[in-house]
Scaffold this motif. Sequence first.
Motif, short mmCIF file in Angstrom:
data_model
loop_
_atom_site.label_atom_id
_atom_site.label_comp_id
_atom_site.label_asym_id
_atom_site.label_seq_id
_atom_site.Cartn_x
_atom_site.Cartn_y
_atom_site.Cartn_z
N PRO A 1 -7.76 -1.11 -10.59
CA PRO A 1 -7.25 -1.23 -11.97
C PRO A 1 -5.76 -0.95 -12.04
O PRO A 1 -5.27 0.03 -11.47
CB PRO A 1 -8.06 -0.16 -12.72
CG PRO A 1 -9.28 0.05 -11.90
CD PRO A 1 -8.86 -0.14 -10.48
N TRP A 2 -5.04 -1.80 -12.77
CA TRP A 2 -3.60 -1.62 -12.94
C TRP A 2 -3.33 -0.81 -14.20
O TRP A 2 -4.03 -0.98 -15.20
CB TRP A 2 -2.92 -2.98 -13.05
CG TRP A 2 -2.70 -3.67 -11.73
CD1 TRP A 2 -3.34 -3.42 -10.56
CD2 TRP A 2 -1.79 -4.74 -11.49
NE1 TRP A 2 -2.89 -4.27 -9.57
CE2 TRP A 2 -1.94 -5.09 -10.11
CE3 TRP A 2 -0.89 -5.44 -12.27
CZ2 TRP A 2 -1.19 -6.11 -9.52
CZ3 TRP A 2 -0.14 -6.45 -11.68
CH2 TRP A 2 -0.28 -6.77 -10.32
N PRO A 3 -2.29 0.02 -14.16
CA PRO A 3 -1.91 0.75 -15.38
C PRO A 3 -1.44 -0.22 -16.45
O PRO A 3 -0.88 -1.28 -16.17
CB PRO A 3 -0.78 1.66 -14.91
CG PRO A 3 -0.25 1.03 -13.67
CD PRO A 3 -1.42 0.35 -13.01
N LEU A 4 -1.68 0.14 -17.71
CA LEU A 4 -1.32 -0.73 -18.82
C LEU A 4 0.17 -1.04 -18.84
O LEU A 4 0.59 -2.14 -19.23
CB LEU A 4 -1.74 -0.09 -20.14
CG LEU A 4 -3.25 0.01 -20.41
CD1 LEU A 4 -3.51 0.72 -21.73
CD2 LEU A 4 -3.88 -1.38 -20.40
N SER B 1 1.14 3.19 -6.43
CA SER B 1 -0.18 3.32 -5.80
C SER B 1 -0.97 2.01 -5.82
O SER B 1 -1.71 1.72 -4.88
CB SER B 1 -0.99 4.43 -6.49
OG SER B 1 -1.20 4.12 -7.86
N VAL B 2 -0.81 1.19 -6.88
CA VAL B 2 -1.60 -0.04 -6.96
C VAL B 2 -0.88 -1.23 -6.32
O VAL B 2 -1.52 -2.25 -6.02
CB VAL B 2 -1.95 -0.40 -8.43
CG1 VAL B 2 -2.80 0.71 -9.04
CG2 VAL B 2 -0.71 -0.66 -9.25
N ASN C 1 6.09 -4.42 3.43
CA ASN C 1 5.32 -4.85 2.26
C ASN C 1 5.88 -4.26 0.98
O ASN C 1 5.93 -4.92 -0.07
CB ASN C 1 3.86 -4.45 2.42
CG ASN C 1 2.96 -5.14 1.41
OD1 ASN C 1 2.90 -6.37 1.37
ND2 ASN C 1 2.30 -4.36 0.56
N ARG C 2 6.34 -3.01 1.04
CA ARG C 2 6.93 -2.40 -0.14
C ARG C 2 8.23 -3.12 -0.53
O ARG C 2 8.51 -3.29 -1.73
CB ARG C 2 7.22 -0.92 0.13
CG ARG C 2 5.99 -0.04 0.23
CD ARG C 2 6.39 1.42 0.39
NE ARG C 2 5.23 2.30 0.38
CZ ARG C 2 5.30 3.63 0.43
NH1 ARG C 2 6.50 4.21 0.49
NH2 ARG C 2 4.21 4.36 0.40
N VAL D 1 0.57 -10.68 -4.26
CA VAL D 1 1.84 -10.50 -4.96
C VAL D 1 2.20 -11.78 -5.72
O VAL D 1 2.61 -11.75 -6.89
CB VAL D 1 2.97 -10.12 -3.99
CG1 VAL D 1 4.32 -10.11 -4.70
CG2 VAL D 1 2.70 -8.76 -3.37
N ALA D 2 2.02 -12.92 -5.06
CA ALA D 2 2.32 -14.21 -5.70
C ALA D 2 1.40 -14.47 -6.87
O ALA D 2 1.83 -14.86 -7.96
CB ALA D 2 2.23 -15.34 -4.69
N ASP D 3 0.11 -14.22 -6.67
CA ASP D 3 -0.89 -14.54 -7.70
C ASP D 3 -0.86 -13.56 -8.87
O ASP D 3 -0.97 -13.96 -10.04
CB ASP D 3 -2.29 -14.56 -7.09
CG ASP D 3 -2.49 -15.71 -6.11
OD1 ASP D 3 -1.67 -16.65 -6.15
OD2 ASP D 3 -3.45 -15.65 -5.32
N LEU D 4 -0.73 -12.28 -8.58
CA LEU D 4 -0.88 -11.26 -9.62
C LEU D 4 0.42 -10.93 -10.33
O LEU D 4 0.40 -10.45 -11.46
CB LEU D 4 -1.48 -9.99 -9.01
CG LEU D 4 -2.85 -10.13 -8.35
CD1 LEU D 4 -3.32 -8.78 -7.82
CD2 LEU D 4 -3.87 -10.71 -9.32
N LEU D 5 1.55 -11.17 -9.68
CA LEU D 5 2.83 -10.86 -10.31
C LEU D 5 3.59 -12.10 -10.75
O LEU D 5 3.96 -12.25 -11.91
CB LEU D 5 3.71 -10.05 -9.33
CG LEU D 5 3.52 -8.53 -9.29
CD1 LEU D 5 4.46 -7.93 -8.27
CD2 LEU D 5 3.75 -7.92 -10.66
N LEU D 6 3.84 -13.02 -9.81
CA LEU D 6 4.76 -14.12 -10.07
C LEU D 6 4.10 -15.31 -10.75
O LEU D 6 4.78 -16.13 -11.38
CB LEU D 6 5.44 -14.57 -8.78
CG LEU D 6 6.29 -13.51 -8.08
CD1 LEU D 6 6.98 -14.11 -6.85
CD2 LEU D 6 7.34 -12.93 -9.03
#
Length: 535
Positions: free
Chosen positions: A77-80, A50-51, A475-476, A60-65
Motif C-alpha cells: 500500500p502506498w501512502p496517500l 519504504s514503498v 535502483n534508488r 516505476v514506469a507503470d506506477l509512476l510515469l
Amino acid sequence: TSCSPSAEQQRQLAERLTTFLSPYGYLSDSYIIEFFSKDHWHSLPTRWQSVLQDLTSQQVADLLLDRGHGDRRYPSPWPLSLLAFRATAHALAFPRERRPQRGGGGGSLPADEFLDNQSQSSLLGHIFRKHVKPKKQHEIRKLGSLVKQLCDQTDCSTVVDVGSGQGHLTRFLSFGLGLSVTAIEADHALVATASKFDGQLLCALEKEGQKENCSSLVPVSHSPPRHVVGWVNPNASWEAFIEQLSAAQLVNESPPTPSGPSKKSPRGSEQVQPPGSHAVETSSQPESTSRRQLTKNEPEEASPDFVLTGLHACGDLSATLLRHFVNCPHVRGITSVACCYMKTTTKENPDPPGLADRDADPSEFGYPMSSWVGGLPGHRLSYKAREGACHAVEDYARRLREGSEALRTHCYRAALETFIADARPDLRRAGIQTIKKAHLLPFTEYARLGLARVGLPPGLPLDPEQVEAMLKQQNRVVVYFSLALLLAPAVETLVLLDRMIYLRENGVDSQLVPLFDPNVSPRNFVLVALKPRLL
C-alpha cells in the motif's frame, strides 16, 4: 485534441500548478549527479522511501510515469501523500498524446508513417527527405501542414521561419506548399548549408518537373525561399525585426550584379546558392541604432502580412517571437514550438548558462511573460526545473520497461560526483561530456575517463567499499530521477500556460496542440494563435 481553456480556466490552472510545484522544489531543483553527495534519497518522506526502494524498473514506469488510468497493482500500500503527488502531477499537465481522428483526418501515426522504412516517412515526398532525419521529417510534415492552414485562414501567402537552421521546414513550406518564405538563422554555416540544399532540390525539380501524372507528393511550387543571416535580438523592436525581413525582400527584388553593389554572404555561400535565392547578412540592433519606423503612408507591399513560425526556437527566441506577434501589425498568425526552457531569462537568473551576455529588459523575461503568473506566489521556476522540463518522459519510460542497462549511467555519474566533490569542492557539477557506452564499462574505467575530463588525476584513489555501496543503490537513483521526471510535464505546462495567458492579456486567444508524436519529438506542443481580423 488541442488545449484551449477559457481565460478563467487558464488562471485557475496556473494557480494550481504553482501551488502544487512549490512544495516539491527539493525534487525539481535537485541534480541527480548529487544523489550521494547531498543524500537526496533521505530528502524523501520516510514512507515514500519504504514503498519505492524495492520497485522494479517496470513498476516505476507503470506506477509512476504512466499517465493511464488502468488497474494498478501495488507491491504494498502506498501512502496517500504519494498517491496524491502522482495523481496531481498527471492531472495538471497538458496531455502530450494526440488521439488519432476518425476518418484519417489527423494523418497516420509515426508507427505507420515509418512502417516500411524507419528512416523514410511514407507521408513526405522523397524530394524533402534528403538530408533529413526521421524526427525532422515527422516535424516538418506536421508543422508545415498546420502553417499552411493558418495561411489559408489569414489569406497570407507569406511565412517567416525564424531559427531555420538547415532550412528543412523552409523548403517544405516553399517548394512543397507553394508559400513565399523568408528564413532567418544566426549561424552562417547553417545558412550556407540551407542554400546548398535548396540548390540540390532545384536540380531534382528540373529532373522531375516535366513528368506527367505526378503524385501528390511532388512539390507544387518552384519558388525558392529567401535566407537571412541574422540574430533576432530579444531587446530590439518589432520595427527592427521587420527591417531584417525588408533587407531580404529588397535583395530578391533587385539582385546584385557583378557591376552593382554586393552583399556580404556567408563564407562559401557564393558557390552554393541556387538561382533566385539570396543569403543576406543582417543584424537586429537595439532600437536606438537600427530601426525603421513604419507609417500608415508606407506602401503595404513593402511589409506584407505574414505568418510567423519557429520550430524548436531555443530559449528566449520563442518568447521574442510571441512578443513580435503581439506588437507587430504585419504578423497575422503564429505557430510556436519551443525548446530549451532552461535558457530562457528570468528575474532570478537573467543570463542562464549557455546564453551570450546581454542587457535584459527586466519587464521582458522569457518566464514569466504574463502579469498573472508573475503575480502568483511560488511561480518561480529554477534553471534546473526548466531544464528538467526538456527531458523525454516517454523515452525514459521505454528504457525502464526494457530494463535498459543504460539506466546505470546516472548512478555511475552520481558516484563519480562524490569523489570529485571530496577531492575538489570547486569542481562540483563539472560538465563531463557523454562517455560512449558508459554503462558497459566497469566503474573504475568510467571514473578514470571522467576524472581526466575535469582535470583530476585519472588514478585518484577510489574506496572500493564506498564504490560498491553506492552502486548497490542504482535502483534508488532510478526511482528518485523518475520522481523528479514526473514533475517535468507540469513544469512545461506552466511555462506554456504562462505564454497562453500572456497572449490572452494582449487580446489574442490561442490553442496548444500536441502536434508531434512525443515518442518521436519530446517537445511536441505547438502554440497556435491568430489575430482577430480588424474591420
